[in-house]
Design a protein around this motif. Structure first.
Motif, PDB file in Angstrom:
ATOM      1  N   GLN A   5     -14.709 -23.365  -4.435  1.00 15.21           N
ATOM      2  CA  GLN A   5     -15.772 -23.390  -3.438  1.00 15.21           C
ATOM      3  C   GLN A   5     -15.246 -23.942  -2.134  1.00 15.21           C
ATOM      4  O   GLN A   5     -14.505 -24.929  -2.118  1.00 15.21           O
ATOM      5  CB  GLN A   5     -16.948 -24.246  -3.912  1.00 15.21           C
ATOM      6  N   GLU A   6     -15.620 -23.284  -1.044  1.00 13.13           N
ATOM      7  CA  GLU A   6     -15.319 -23.764   0.299  1.00 13.13           C
ATOM      8  C   GLU A   6     -16.632 -23.954   1.043  1.00 13.13           C
ATOM      9  O   GLU A   6     -17.400 -23.012   1.219  1.00 13.13           O
ATOM     10  CB  GLU A   6     -14.429 -22.778   1.052  1.00 13.13           C
ATOM     11  N   LYS A   7     -16.874 -25.169   1.463  1.00 14.57           N
ATOM     12  CA  LYS A   7     -18.092 -25.508   2.193  1.00 14.57           C
ATOM     13  C   LYS A   7     -17.722 -25.735   3.648  1.00 14.57           C
ATOM     14  O   LYS A   7     -16.933 -26.627   3.973  1.00 14.57           O
ATOM     15  CB  LYS A   7     -18.720 -26.771   1.604  1.00 14.57           C
ATOM     16  N   THR A   8     -18.245 -24.926   4.541  1.00 17.82           N
ATOM     17  CA  THR A   8     -17.991 -25.055   5.970  1.00 17.82           C
ATOM     18  C   THR A   8     -19.172 -25.768   6.617  1.00 17.82           C
ATOM     19  O   THR A   8     -20.310 -25.308   6.521  1.00 17.82           O
ATOM     20  CB  THR A   8     -17.795 -23.674   6.615  1.00 17.82           C
ATOM     21  N   VAL A   9     -18.885 -26.890   7.248  1.00 14.89           N
ATOM     22  CA  VAL A   9     -19.921 -27.723   7.854  1.00 14.89           C
ATOM     23  C   VAL A   9     -19.747 -27.702   9.362  1.00 14.89           C
ATOM     24  O   VAL A   9     -18.632 -27.874   9.874  1.00 14.89           O
ATOM     25  CB  VAL A   9     -19.835 -29.177   7.327  1.00 14.89           C
TER      26      VAL A   9
ATOM     27  N   PRO B 143     -12.759 -26.686   6.105  1.00 12.62           N
ATOM     28  CA  PRO B 143     -13.805 -26.601   5.076  1.00 12.62           C
ATOM     29  C   PRO B 143     -13.555 -27.614   3.959  1.00 12.62           C
ATOM     30  O   PRO B 143     -12.415 -28.046   3.729  1.00 12.62           O
ATOM     31  CB  PRO B 143     -13.670 -25.169   4.560  1.00 12.62           C
ATOM     32  N   LEU B 144     -14.605 -27.991   3.282  1.00 11.01           N
ATOM     33  CA  LEU B 144     -14.511 -28.871   2.120  1.00 11.01           C
ATOM     34  C   LEU B 144     -14.266 -28.003   0.895  1.00 11.01           C
ATOM     35  O   LEU B 144     -15.024 -27.071   0.620  1.00 11.01           O
ATOM     36  CB  LEU B 144     -15.809 -29.669   1.965  1.00 11.01           C
ATOM     37  N   ARG B 145     -13.217 -28.287   0.148  1.00 13.75           N
ATOM     38  CA  ARG B 145     -12.829 -27.450  -0.988  1.00 13.75           C
ATOM     39  C   ARG B 145     -13.011 -28.191  -2.309  1.00 13.75           C
ATOM     40  O   ARG B 145     -12.729 -29.379  -2.403  1.00 13.75           O
ATOM     41  CB  ARG B 145     -11.379 -26.987  -0.849  1.00 13.75           C
ATOM     42  N   SER B 146     -13.457 -27.459  -3.303  1.00 11.23           N
ATOM     43  CA  SER B 146     -13.555 -27.993  -4.652  1.00 11.23           C
ATOM     44  C   SER B 146     -13.276 -26.866  -5.634  1.00 11.23           C
ATOM     45  O   SER B 146     -13.330 -25.680  -5.284  1.00 11.23           O
ATOM     46  CB  SER B 146     -14.942 -28.595  -4.904  1.00 11.23           C
ATOM     47  N   MET B 147     -12.981 -27.230  -6.876  1.00 11.31           N
ATOM     48  CA  MET B 147     -12.698 -26.232  -7.895  1.00 11.31           C
ATOM     49  C   MET B 147     -13.043 -26.791  -9.268  1.00 11.31           C
ATOM     50  O   MET B 147     -13.130 -28.008  -9.458  1.00 11.31           O
ATOM     51  CB  MET B 147     -11.229 -25.798  -7.850  1.00 11.31           C
TER      52      MET B 147
ATOM     53  N   VAL C 242     -20.591 -11.577 -11.622  1.00 14.51           N
ATOM     54  CA  VAL C 242     -20.590 -12.016 -10.222  1.00 14.51           C
ATOM     55  C   VAL C 242     -19.189 -12.509  -9.877  1.00 14.51           C
ATOM     56  O   VAL C 242     -18.580 -13.282 -10.634  1.00 14.51           O
ATOM     57  CB  VAL C 242     -21.604 -13.152 -10.002  1.00 14.51           C
ATOM     58  N   ARG C 243     -18.653 -12.070  -8.734  1.00  9.12           N
ATOM     59  CA  ARG C 243     -17.312 -12.492  -8.311  1.00  9.12           C
ATOM     60  C   ARG C 243     -17.348 -13.432  -7.115  1.00  9.12           C
ATOM     61  O   ARG C 243     -16.491 -14.305  -6.982  1.00  9.12           O
ATOM     62  CB  ARG C 243     -16.447 -11.271  -7.977  1.00  9.12           C
ATOM     63  N   GLU C 244     -18.313 -13.241  -6.228  1.00  8.95           N
ATOM     64  CA  GLU C 244     -18.432 -14.105  -5.049  1.00  8.95           C
ATOM     65  C   GLU C 244     -19.897 -14.386  -4.746  1.00  8.95           C
ATOM     66  O   GLU C 244     -20.756 -13.519  -4.913  1.00  8.95           O
ATOM     67  CB  GLU C 244     -17.793 -13.459  -3.809  1.00  8.95           C
ATOM     68  N   VAL C 245     -20.143 -15.599  -4.306  1.00 13.57           N
ATOM     69  CA  VAL C 245     -21.460 -16.000  -3.829  1.00 13.57           C
ATOM     70  C   VAL C 245     -21.272 -16.621  -2.451  1.00 13.57           C
ATOM     71  O   VAL C 245     -20.538 -17.603  -2.306  1.00 13.57           O
ATOM     72  CB  VAL C 245     -22.133 -17.027  -4.766  1.00 13.57           C
ATOM     73  N   ARG C 246     -21.911 -16.047  -1.445  1.00 15.89           N
ATOM     74  CA  ARG C 246     -21.852 -16.593  -0.079  1.00 15.89           C
ATOM     75  C   ARG C 246     -23.244 -17.103   0.295  1.00 15.89           C
ATOM     76  O   ARG C 246     -24.211 -16.351   0.258  1.00 15.89           O
ATOM     77  CB  ARG C 246     -21.403 -15.529   0.927  1.00 15.89           C
ATOM     78  N   LEU C 247     -23.297 -18.367   0.650  1.00 18.44           N
ATOM     79  CA  LEU C 247     -24.559 -19.000   1.021  1.00 18.44           C
ATOM     80  C   LEU C 247     -24.529 -19.331   2.509  1.00 18.44           C
ATOM     81  O   LEU C 247     -23.634 -20.025   2.969  1.00 18.44           O
ATOM     82  CB  LEU C 247     -24.756 -20.293   0.224  1.00 18.44           C
ATOM     83  N   GLN C 248     -25.489 -18.822   3.236  1.00 19.55           N
ATOM     84  CA  GLN C 248     -25.597 -19.126   4.659  1.00 19.55           C
ATOM     85  C   GLN C 248     -26.848 -19.958   4.874  1.00 19.55           C
ATOM     86  O   GLN C 248     -27.966 -19.501   4.628  1.00 19.55           O
ATOM     87  CB  GLN C 248     -25.670 -17.845   5.486  1.00 19.55           C
ATOM     88  N   GLU C 249     -26.655 -21.188   5.313  1.00 19.65           N
ATOM     89  CA  GLU C 249     -27.791 -22.061   5.553  1.00 19.65           C
ATOM     90  C   GLU C 249     -28.358 -21.819   6.953  1.00 19.65           C
ATOM     91  O   GLU C 249     -27.647 -21.417   7.868  1.00 19.65           O
ATOM     92  CB  GLU C 249     -27.369 -23.523   5.395  1.00 19.65           C
TER      93      GLU C 249
ATOM     94  N   ARG D 193     -29.199 -23.811   9.204  1.00 23.91           N
ATOM     95  CA  ARG D 193     -28.690 -24.701  10.240  1.00 23.91           C
ATOM     96  C   ARG D 193     -27.229 -24.427  10.601  1.00 23.91           C
ATOM     97  O   ARG D 193     -26.662 -25.119  11.434  1.00 23.91           O
ATOM     98  CB  ARG D 193     -28.857 -26.150   9.805  1.00 23.91           C
ATOM     99  N   GLY D 194     -26.632 -23.438   9.945  1.00 17.78           N
ATOM    100  CA  GLY D 194     -25.276 -23.052  10.333  1.00 17.78           C
ATOM    101  C   GLY D 194     -24.196 -23.336   9.324  1.00 17.78           C
ATOM    102  O   GLY D 194     -23.113 -22.752   9.399  1.00 17.78           O
ATOM    103  N   ASP D 195     -24.415 -24.247   8.396  1.00 15.90           N
ATOM    104  CA  ASP D 195     -23.423 -24.509   7.359  1.00 15.90           C
ATOM    105  C   ASP D 195     -23.371 -23.329   6.397  1.00 15.90           C
ATOM    106  O   ASP D 195     -24.341 -22.569   6.255  1.00 15.90           O
ATOM    107  CB  ASP D 195     -23.758 -25.785   6.583  1.00 15.90           C
ATOM    108  N   SER D 196     -22.239 -23.170   5.715  1.00 16.75           N
ATOM    109  CA  SER D 196     -22.111 -22.068   4.774  1.00 16.75           C
ATOM    110  C   SER D 196     -21.200 -22.456   3.621  1.00 16.75           C
ATOM    111  O   SER D 196     -20.402 -23.400   3.722  1.00 16.75           O
ATOM    112  CB  SER D 196     -21.550 -20.819   5.474  1.00 16.75           C
ATOM    113  N   SER D 197     -21.317 -21.739   2.525  1.00 13.45           N
ATOM    114  CA  SER D 197     -20.486 -21.972   1.347  1.00 13.45           C
ATOM    115  C   SER D 197     -20.020 -20.635   0.798  1.00 13.45           C
ATOM    116  O   SER D 197     -20.779 -19.656   0.785  1.00 13.45           O
ATOM    117  CB  SER D 197     -21.250 -22.728   0.259  1.00 13.45           C
TER     118      SER D 197
END
Length: 213
Positions: free
Chosen positions: A54-58, A64-68, A178-185, A187-191
């Protein structure tokens, strides 16, 4: 992933209307055709296991903030989301509760549907996204996209106005899983969540089921 779930719970919690399951929306012909094509490709399995990154862009941060880690989706039970790096933790999403646990298994946070009635609906929505439950997805979102032999793509726009104040859109890509999930918030942040090594199974192991108790 934990931040996403908690934010969705908070966003939904301020909307009394969202505490009830949305009425079945009329399915437009284009959306109906898309869902039928996606359904043909998806593997309907009681249990799916895999790994994620996961990459969280703030907004305001260059990197980006990365986790696995790894995950388990079990029908009738819920979702277990294990973060391995950078810090070990786990999130257990059940139909009637949400739990966050530390690396040693101790409980760090718990929400119950009996205390927060909206949680049952939120958890159903999360399960629908992770398992690409097409019927449930169409209850919660307006669906568009395309499907071809190599895979499918769907764009989800929330139907609930209060949820839309936080969540702008979800984009799903996949094939059998499911291979990818893109979340667009809003307020502009995304994952961006990438699913790898997804495998279907007929049942969960005893140790896996124990995580839902």
């Amino acid at each position: 992933m934990r931040a996403w779930i908690l934010c969705m719970a908070l966003a939904a919690g301020i909307s009394p209307a969202f505490a009830q399951k949305p009425a079945a929306a009329p399915t437009e012909p284009a959306a109906q055709d898309l869902l039928a094509q996606v359904r043909q490709q998806l593997k309907d399995a009681p249990v799916v296991r895999g790994q994620f990154t996961q990459e969280k862009t703030v907004k305001g941060f260059k990197q980006p903030l990365r986790s696995m880690g790894d995950f388990l989706v079990a029908k009738g039970q819920g979702i277990v989301w294990h973060v391995r790096k950078p810090f070990a933790s786990s999130l257990v999403v059940k139909p009637d509760s949400l739990q966050s646990r530390r690396a040693d298994g101790s409980l760090s946070m718990q929400m119950r549907a009996e205390d927060e009635p909206v949680l049952r609906t939120v958890n159903a929505m999360l399960f629908a996204v992770m398992s690409a439950d097409l019927v449930q997805l169409h209850h919660f979102f307006e669906v568009s996209g395309k499907a071809q032999a190599s895979g499918w793509q769907m764009r989800l726009l929330p139907r609930d106005p209060m949820l839309a104040q936080w969540l702008a859109s979800i984009e799903l890509e996949g094939g059998q899983f499911v291979r990818e999930v893109r979340l667009q918030e809003a307020r502009g942040d995304s994952s961006l969540i990438r699913i790898e090594g997804a495998e279907a199974a007929s049942q969960a192991s005893d140790s896996e089921l124990a995580q839902f108790r």
